[in-house]
Motif scaffolding. Structure first.
Motif, PDB file in Angstrom:
ATOM      1  N   VAL A   1      -2.217  14.848   1.551  1.00  0.00           N
ATOM      2  CA  VAL A   1      -2.021  14.201   0.131  1.00  0.00           C
ATOM      3  C   VAL A   1      -3.289  13.005  -0.166  1.00  0.00           C
ATOM      4  O   VAL A   1      -3.928  12.554   0.768  1.00  0.00           O
ATOM      5  CB  VAL A   1      -0.700  13.407   0.181  1.00  0.00           C
ATOM      6  CG1 VAL A   1      -0.790  12.292   1.442  1.00  0.00           C
ATOM      7  CG2 VAL A   1      -0.359  12.940  -0.740  1.00  0.00           C
ATOM      8  N   THR A   2      -3.406  12.768  -1.647  1.00  0.00           N
ATOM      9  CA  THR A   2      -4.413  12.015  -1.856  1.00  0.00           C
ATOM     10  C   THR A   2      -3.627  10.593  -2.504  1.00  0.00           C
ATOM     11  O   THR A   2      -2.912  10.818  -3.322  1.00  0.00           O
ATOM     12  CB  THR A   2      -5.280  12.681  -2.738  1.00  0.00           C
ATOM     13  OG1 THR A   2      -5.964  13.687  -2.257  1.00  0.00           O
ATOM     14  CG2 THR A   2      -6.730  11.472  -3.260  1.00  0.00           C
ATOM     15  N   ALA A   3      -4.208   9.618  -2.088  1.00  0.00           N
ATOM     16  CA  ALA A   3      -3.534   8.347  -2.459  1.00  0.00           C
ATOM     17  C   ALA A   3      -3.875   8.141  -3.918  1.00  0.00           C
ATOM     18  O   ALA A   3      -5.109   8.343  -4.313  1.00  0.00           O
ATOM     19  CB  ALA A   3      -3.892   7.195  -1.640  1.00  0.00           C
ATOM     20  N   ALA A   4      -2.946   7.642  -4.695  1.00  0.00           N
ATOM     21  CA  ALA A   4      -3.219   7.313  -6.355  1.00  0.00           C
ATOM     22  C   ALA A   4      -3.993   5.830  -6.238  1.00  0.00           C
ATOM     23  O   ALA A   4      -4.222   5.269  -5.460  1.00  0.00           O
ATOM     24  CB  ALA A   4      -1.808   7.396  -6.834  1.00  0.00           C
ATOM     25  N   GLN A   5      -4.281   5.662  -7.486  1.00  0.00           N
ATOM     26  CA  GLN A   5      -5.039   4.593  -7.674  1.00  0.00           C
ATOM     27  C   GLN A   5      -4.303   3.218  -7.475  1.00  0.00           C
ATOM     28  O   GLN A   5      -5.083   2.312  -7.169  1.00  0.00           O
ATOM     29  CB  GLN A   5      -5.646   4.478  -9.133  1.00  0.00           C
ATOM     30  CG  GLN A   5      -6.600   5.295  -9.538  1.00  0.00           C
ATOM     31  CD  GLN A   5      -7.954   5.187  -8.647  1.00  0.00           C
ATOM     32  OE1 GLN A   5      -8.384   4.070  -8.199  1.00  0.00           O
ATOM     33  NE2 GLN A   5      -8.486   6.428  -7.817  1.00  0.00           N
TER      34      GLN A   5
END
Length: 510
Positions: free
Chosen positions: A398-402
């Protein structure tokens, strides 16, 4: 210059190593003056006073007083040394001034006659500049008359300023533009002409009158005399400036001609900041609230840090010349900012907590179930792995949002053993960066069983042979009821035929 006693050569060669030593030397060289000395005339040296005691032959040498100046900044003592003439220092003393104190410019305020009579011992590598404040004649029989002249000897108007105002202007311009090493400025005794020059410099730097007078009177302390008095510096020199030139600010800017740019340059060179504040602190990209961090309790931030190190903490100081250090104690980082002045410090405390995973609404979790987890406080744009601890197994990425949040839907392994488990996030190195999330996984129920004569369900099933032992697919058992009924019917038919044959025999007599 005045009717002061002539200093003995033996006294000039002595080095004042402490206040007491200076007083003893003064008593030998000036017995009558020392007898009249008191604590007010000879103030004790303090931590702000930087007396020079390791230059043989120098008696009245000291750096600028490390006093408080404009905006709470501190005077950078090491930028300038004041002293008496250098004709008695030794070659070793001259080398010390060059190598230890970094003196590369000497400003001599004496008259040409005084310079010729007692020439300075040269400091290796230093440039010499002669600026006679009194012009050609520097001999006075009265100290008060001398201090009147120290204010404005020869001054007529802006076009004819005389030697004194011209000398002040030249000295202050040199000090404003000299940006390499240390400046040493001196006259004959290091008290009168040097004293008024330092007075003017300190005024530009914002030093208060009490500290200026204290520094001025220290010449008495180091020389063991009582020549310097408040009546001369404040009651004569500064009083003339106040009454004749509308005060010190006007005297400096209009009479001497110190420009705003020169004043700024003097402050930039001779003042050091006492600003020990941080303008920003981040932990692995997470911003720390400074107001909370500077409080006794400190601040707590959430950051995806496996093991906190000083390298995870980044500090930006408000003043670029300040420096910061980070001391890590477990999950807490203590940041210390030291101001440019080297003494003022500010402390910030930050405790780092790992992000917490939360589980979205769900039913009973079984092997193969899909779960959705959320977390905040992650590094924006960073990629994390979702891991179940048991194997451990990576369930997804999973990629963290801004805004530092993550949401991931992952499927539990089909062969996950029922019981207690945890999920967590790991970084690229495989280190856990979130607190573990507890899960309870239950077994999948496929059928009910019959034990003895008591049934536990409406339908009876049985697991056949090796399928149980090997974990194979569970299959259904056979139903014998129809065959039993058919056998009973056959028995009835056969019984009927037998009875019929027996009856027939009886009738025929067989």
């Amino acid at each position: 210059m005045s009717r002061r006693p002539v200093r003995s050569s033996a006294f000039l060669r002595a080095s004042s190593t402490a206040v007491a030593a200076a007083a003893v030397l003064g008593a030998v060289a000036f017995p009558s003056a020392a007898a009249d000395a008191d604590a007010g005339a000879q103030p004790a040296l303090t931590a702000q006073d930087h007396a020079i005691t390791d230059v043989p032959g120098m008696v009245n040498g000291r750096e600028l007083g490390a006093f408080t100046g404009l905006g709470g900044q501190r005077v950078d003592a090491s930028r300038l040394i004041r002293s008496e003439s250098l004709d008695k220092i030794t070659a070793a003393g001259a080398q010390t001034l060059a190598s230890k104190y970094h003196v590369d410019l000497v400003i001599d305020l004496r008259t040409p006659t005084q310079v010729a009579a007692k020439p300075d011992v040269a400091i290796p590598g230093a440039k010499d500049v002669d600026i006679s404040m009194f012009g050609a004649d520097g001999n006075y029989s009265d100290d008060t008359a001398m201090y009147h002249d120290l204010a404005d000897k020869g001054y007529v108007d802006a076009s004819d300023r005389g030697p004194m105002i011209s000398a002040y202007a030249q000295v202050l311009q040199i000090l404003a533009t000299h940006t390499s090493g240390t400046v040493l400025i001196h006259c004959s005794h290091g008290m009168d002409r040097t004293g008024t020059v330092v007075d003017l410099l300190d005024r530009v730097l914002g030093v208060d009158s009490a500290d200026i007078l204290h520094d001025y009177l220290l010449s008495n302390t180091q020389l063991g005399v009582t020549w310097a008095t408040p009546a001369l510096l404040q009651g004569t020199f500064e009083s003339d400036i106040a009454t004749k030139y509308a005060g010190m600010d006007s005297y400096l800017s209009k009479t001497i001609g110190v420009t705003p740019a020169e004043a700024a340059a003097l402050r930039s060179r001779f003042l050091v900041s006492n600003d020990a504040s941080a303008s920003a602190i981040t932990v692995d990209g997470v911003t720390v609230p400074l107001a909370a961090a500077s409080s006794p309790a400190g601040a707590t931030v959430t950051a995806p840090v496996a093991t906190l190190t000083s390298g995870d903490v980044h500090v930006t100081t408000t003043n670029a010349a300040a420096r910061s250090t980070v001391d890590v104690q477990g999950d807490t980082a203590v940041v210390t900012v030291t101001a440019e002045d080297g003494t003022t410090t500010g402390t910030y405390r930050v405790t780092v907590a790992r992000p917490t995973l939360t589980l979205a609404a769900h039913g009973t979790l079984t092997p193969g179930s899909t779960v959705t987890v959320d977390a905040g406080g992650m590094t924006p744009g960073a990629v994390y792995e979702v891991v179940v601890h048991s194997t451990p197994q990576v369930l997804g990425h999973v990629t963290a949002a801004q805004d530092g949040t993550v949401r991931a839907s992952v499927t539990l392994p089909a062969d996950l053993t029922p019981g207690a488990h945890t999920l967590f996030l790991t970084d690229a190195a495989g280190d856990a960066v979130s607190d573990p999330l507890a899960l309870t996984v239950t077994a999948t129920t496929t059928a009910s069983t019959t034990t003895g004569a008591t049934s536990t369900g409406a339908t009876t099933t049985a697991a056949v042979g090796p399928s149980v032992a090997t974990g194979g697919t569970v299959v259904g058992g056979r139903d014998d009821a129809p065959w039993l009924a058919l056998g009973g019917l056959g028995a009835l038919v056969l019984g009927g035929l037998g009875a019929f044959r027996l009856r027939a025999r009886l009738r025929t007599g067989r």
